[in-house]
Design a protein around this motif. Sequence first.
Motif, PDB file in Angstrom:
ATOM      1  N   GLU A  63       0.833  -1.196   0.000  1.00 17.03           N
ATOM      2  CA  GLU A  63       0.000   0.000   0.000  1.00 17.03           C
ATOM      3  C   GLU A  63       0.872   1.252   0.000  1.00 17.03           C
ATOM      4  O   GLU A  63       1.938   1.273   0.625  1.00 17.03           O
ATOM      5  CB  GLU A  63      -0.901   0.023   1.242  1.00 17.03           C
ATOM      6  CG  GLU A  63      -1.910  -1.090   1.285  1.00 17.03           C
ATOM      7  CD  GLU A  63      -2.710  -1.103   2.577  1.00 17.03           C
ATOM      8  OE1 GLU A  63      -2.594  -0.145   3.382  1.00 17.03           O
ATOM      9  OE2 GLU A  63      -3.436  -2.078   2.789  1.00 17.03           O
ATOM     10  N   LYS A  64       0.403   2.288  -0.684  1.00 15.51           N
ATOM     11  CA  LYS A  64       1.148   3.554  -0.743  1.00 15.51           C
ATOM     12  C   LYS A  64       1.293   4.143   0.653  1.00 15.51           C
ATOM     13  O   LYS A  64       0.351   4.161   1.442  1.00 15.51           O
ATOM     14  CB  LYS A  64       0.439   4.550  -1.652  1.00 15.51           C
ATOM     15  CG  LYS A  64       0.513   4.155  -3.100  1.00 15.51           C
ATOM     16  CD  LYS A  64      -0.188   5.145  -3.975  1.00 15.51           C
ATOM     17  CE  LYS A  64      -0.125   4.633  -5.404  1.00 15.51           C
ATOM     18  NZ  LYS A  64      -0.984   5.366  -6.282  1.00 15.51           N
ATOM     19  N   PHE A  65       2.490   4.619   0.947  1.00 18.12           N
ATOM     20  CA  PHE A  65       2.851   5.321   2.177  1.00 18.12           C
ATOM     21  C   PHE A  65       2.820   4.454   3.430  1.00 18.12           C
ATOM     22  O   PHE A  65       2.955   4.962   4.533  1.00 18.12           O
ATOM     23  CB  PHE A  65       1.986   6.579   2.380  1.00 18.12           C
ATOM     24  CG  PHE A  65       2.016   7.504   1.205  1.00 18.12           C
ATOM     25  CD1 PHE A  65       3.180   8.168   0.858  1.00 18.12           C
ATOM     26  CD2 PHE A  65       0.890   7.694   0.425  1.00 18.12           C
ATOM     27  CE1 PHE A  65       3.215   9.022  -0.242  1.00 18.12           C
ATOM     28  CE2 PHE A  65       0.907   8.538  -0.669  1.00 18.12           C
ATOM     29  CZ  PHE A  65       2.079   9.209  -1.001  1.00 18.12           C
ATOM     30  N   TYR A  66       2.667   3.139   3.282  1.00 18.68           N
ATOM     31  CA  TYR A  66       2.635   2.273   4.461  1.00 18.68           C
ATOM     32  C   TYR A  66       4.055   1.989   4.926  1.00 18.68           C
ATOM     33  O   TYR A  66       4.932   1.663   4.128  1.00 18.68           O
ATOM     34  CB  TYR A  66       1.912   0.956   4.176  1.00 18.68           C
ATOM     35  CG  TYR A  66       1.757   0.127   5.423  1.00 18.68           C
ATOM     36  CD1 TYR A  66       0.748   0.420   6.324  1.00 18.68           C
ATOM     37  CD2 TYR A  66       2.641  -0.895   5.726  1.00 18.68           C
ATOM     38  CE1 TYR A  66       0.613  -0.302   7.498  1.00 18.68           C
ATOM     39  CE2 TYR A  66       2.515  -1.617   6.895  1.00 18.68           C
ATOM     40  CZ  TYR A  66       1.502  -1.318   7.772  1.00 18.68           C
ATOM     41  OH  TYR A  66       1.379  -2.021   8.938  1.00 18.68           O
ATOM     42  N   ALA A  75       4.697  -0.107  -3.526  1.00 20.29           N
ATOM     43  CA  ALA A  75       3.438   0.261  -4.178  1.00 20.29           C
ATOM     44  C   ALA A  75       3.678   0.534  -5.661  1.00 20.29           C
ATOM     45  O   ALA A  75       2.881   0.125  -6.513  1.00 20.29           O
ATOM     46  CB  ALA A  75       2.828   1.485  -3.498  1.00 20.29           C
ATOM     47  N   ILE A  76       4.778   1.193  -5.977  1.00 23.96           N
ATOM     48  CA  ILE A  76       5.119   1.469  -7.379  1.00 23.96           C
ATOM     49  C   ILE A  76       5.420   0.163  -8.108  1.00 23.96           C
ATOM     50  O   ILE A  76       4.960  -0.050  -9.231  1.00 23.96           O
ATOM     51  CB  ILE A  76       6.296   2.450  -7.469  1.00 23.96           C
ATOM     52  CG1 ILE A  76       5.855   3.836  -6.981  1.00 23.96           C
ATOM     53  CG2 ILE A  76       6.838   2.526  -8.897  1.00 23.96           C
ATOM     54  CD1 ILE A  76       6.980   4.827  -6.794  1.00 23.96           C
ATOM     55  N   LEU A  95       6.682   4.294  -0.719  1.00 26.59           N
ATOM     56  CA  LEU A  95       6.146   4.209  -2.075  1.00 26.59           C
ATOM     57  C   LEU A  95       6.761   3.104  -2.916  1.00 26.59           C
ATOM     58  O   LEU A  95       6.157   2.677  -3.894  1.00 26.59           O
ATOM     59  CB  LEU A  95       6.344   5.541  -2.808  1.00 26.59           C
ATOM     60  CG  LEU A  95       5.407   6.657  -2.402  1.00 26.59           C
ATOM     61  CD1 LEU A  95       5.811   7.962  -3.065  1.00 26.59           C
ATOM     62  CD2 LEU A  95       3.981   6.305  -2.754  1.00 26.59           C
ATOM     63  N   ASP A 151       2.183  -1.588  -8.859  1.00 23.89           N
ATOM     64  CA  ASP A 151       1.471  -0.945  -9.975  1.00 23.89           C
ATOM     65  C   ASP A 151       2.075  -1.333 -11.320  1.00 23.89           C
ATOM     66  O   ASP A 151       1.348  -1.641 -12.274  1.00 23.89           O
ATOM     67  CB  ASP A 151       1.489   0.579  -9.824  1.00 23.89           C
ATOM     68  CG  ASP A 151       0.556   1.079  -8.725  1.00 23.89           C
ATOM     69  OD1 ASP A 151      -0.290   0.295  -8.237  1.00 23.89           O
ATOM     70  OD2 ASP A 151       0.683   2.264  -8.357  1.00 23.89           O
ATOM     71  N   SER A 202       9.760   6.665   1.806  1.00 23.44           N
ATOM     72  CA  SER A 202       8.466   7.347   1.800  1.00 23.44           C
ATOM     73  C   SER A 202       7.322   6.345   1.822  1.00 23.44           C
ATOM     74  O   SER A 202       6.166   6.734   1.907  1.00 23.44           O
ATOM     75  CB  SER A 202       8.346   8.226   0.556  1.00 23.44           C
ATOM     76  OG  SER A 202       8.409   7.422  -0.605  1.00 23.44           O
TER      77      SER A 202
END
Length: 87
Positions: free
Chosen positions: A33-36, A54-55, A51, A58, A49
Amino acid sequence: MKNILTSIDDTVEIRVKDYGIGIAKEYHEKIFEKFYRIDKARSRANGGSGLGLAIVKDIVELHNGKISIESEQGKGAEFIIKLPNQS
């Protein structure tokens, strides 16, 4: 760190393994998950960060693939990426 690339029928599998502290099972879904961040004490000033994975997720999904993790605390982590073989 160890990397392995395997082609099996219609799937290409990429495995990236480290021998660090590992990741507890309770966090396996959340780390994509983003920012986790698992360690809430870490701030952006200390690096990361939240990210990166998550990147990666994606990008893998844009290529119709899947990413997963196999890990337990104290024994490192292995990330498995499976992509369709288009050769």
